[in-house]
Design an enzyme around this catalytic site. Structure first.
Site, PDB file in Angstrom:
ATOM      1  N   GLY A  66       0.862  -1.212   0.073  1.00  0.00           N
ATOM      2  CA  GLY A  66      -0.062   0.039   0.107  1.00  0.00           C
ATOM      3  C   GLY A  66       0.919   1.402  -0.033  1.00  0.00           C
ATOM      4  CB  THR A  67       2.823   2.696   2.695  1.00  0.00           C
ATOM      5  OG1 THR A  67       3.759   1.662   3.090  1.00  0.00           O
ATOM      6  CG2 THR A  67       1.735   2.999   3.221  1.00  0.00           C
ATOM      7  N   GLY A  68       4.467   1.077   0.148  1.00  0.00           N
ATOM      8  CA  GLY A  68       5.738   0.769  -0.260  1.00  0.00           C
ATOM      9  C   GLY A  68       6.732   0.396   0.884  1.00  0.00           C
ATOM     10  N   GLY A  70       6.608  -1.135   4.056  1.00  0.00           N
ATOM     11  CA  GLY A  70       6.645  -2.558   4.621  1.00  0.00           C
ATOM     12  C   GLY A  70       7.526  -3.273   3.821  1.00  0.00           C
ATOM     13  CG  HIS A  98      23.696   9.422  -6.081  1.00  0.00           C
ATOM     14  ND1 HIS A  98      23.532  10.683  -5.141  1.00  0.00           N
ATOM     15  CD2 HIS A  98      24.130   9.996  -7.175  1.00  0.00           C
ATOM     16  CE1 HIS A  98      23.779  11.771  -6.178  1.00  0.00           C
ATOM     17  NE2 HIS A  98      24.203  11.170  -7.232  1.00  0.00           N
ATOM     18  CG  ASN A  99      21.144   5.422  -3.028  1.00  0.00           C
ATOM     19  OD1 ASN A  99      20.440   6.280  -3.371  1.00  0.00           O
ATOM     20  ND2 ASN A  99      22.036   5.803  -2.077  1.00  0.00           N
TER      21      ASN A  99
HETATM   22  C1  RB5 Z   1      -1.698  -3.610   4.216  1.00  0.00           C
HETATM   23  O1  RB5 Z   1      -2.933  -2.791   4.287  1.00  0.00           O
HETATM   24  C2  RB5 Z   1      -0.641  -2.228   4.133  1.00  0.00           C
HETATM   25  O2  RB5 Z   1      -0.396  -2.391   5.565  1.00  0.00           O
HETATM   26  C3  RB5 Z   1       0.363  -2.819   3.486  1.00  0.00           C
HETATM   27  O3  RB5 Z   1       0.247  -2.758   2.062  1.00  0.00           O
HETATM   28  C4  RB5 Z   1       1.625  -1.686   3.396  1.00  0.00           C
HETATM   29  O4  RB5 Z   1       1.168  -0.589   3.097  1.00  0.00           O
HETATM   30  C5  RB5 Z   1       2.493  -1.977   4.671  1.00  0.00           C
HETATM   31  O5  RB5 Z   1       3.578  -1.367   4.835  1.00  0.00           O
END
Ligand code: RB5
Length: 144
Positions: A66-68, A70, A98-99
């Site tokens: 969702g956020t990248g 995790g 650079h990385n």
């Molecule tokens: C799932 O709901 C969400 O937690 C996962 O996709 C992610 O964003 C975690 O970092």
């Protein structure tokens, strides 16, 4: 170039679109899942992509959640992995220059498919600058 790709349920639909783009542009793709929108734990997916890249079975990895956040935190636990969470084309380019980032993490809930493909395209096509950055990469490697 061989690319390992993975997503949790939040990135499943983005992954499908991106695989079409990659295969249509001559990249070879290893899809490690998820294979539906059923809820899964992102660390399981991120570790599979990290293993494929760290073992050199694939050249690079692309991960979605969702956020990248995790998937990037998880992938960076694997020795040899430099996963970069990139939310723009300029960050994608710099993560390569650079990385020498070998995994790109993307927050699928924060981009259109068009934006994600633009970020991915630049990330795949940008080489590592080497030079002074090599020493810094080597210092990261010694930590794992
Ligand atoms: C799932 O709901 C969400 O937690 C996962 O996709 C992610 O964003 C975690 O970092």
């Amino acid at each position: 170039m061989k690319i390992a790709i993975g997503a949790d349920h939040a990135g499943y639909s983005a992954k499908k679109e991106v695989i079409c783009f990659l295969e249509g542009n001559g990249y070879s793709v290893t899809d490690v899942g998820a294979f539906s929108e059923e809820s899964v734990d992102y660390p399981d997916i991120a570790l599979k992509v990290a293993d494929m890249v760290a073992s050199h079975k694939d050249d690079r990895g692309i991960l979605f959640c969702g956020t990248g956040i995790g998937v990037s935190i998880t992938a960076n636990k694997t020795p040899g992995i430099r996963a970069a969470l990139c939310s723009s084309i300029v960050l994608a380019k710099l993560s390569r220059r650079h990385n020498d980032a070998n995994i790109l993490a993307i927050g699928a809930r924060f981009h259109t498919v068009k934006e994600m493909i633009s970020i991915i395209k630049v990330w795949l096509e940008t080489p590592f600058d080497g030079g002074r950055h090599t020493n810094r990469i080597n210092k990261i490697e010694k930590l794992t």
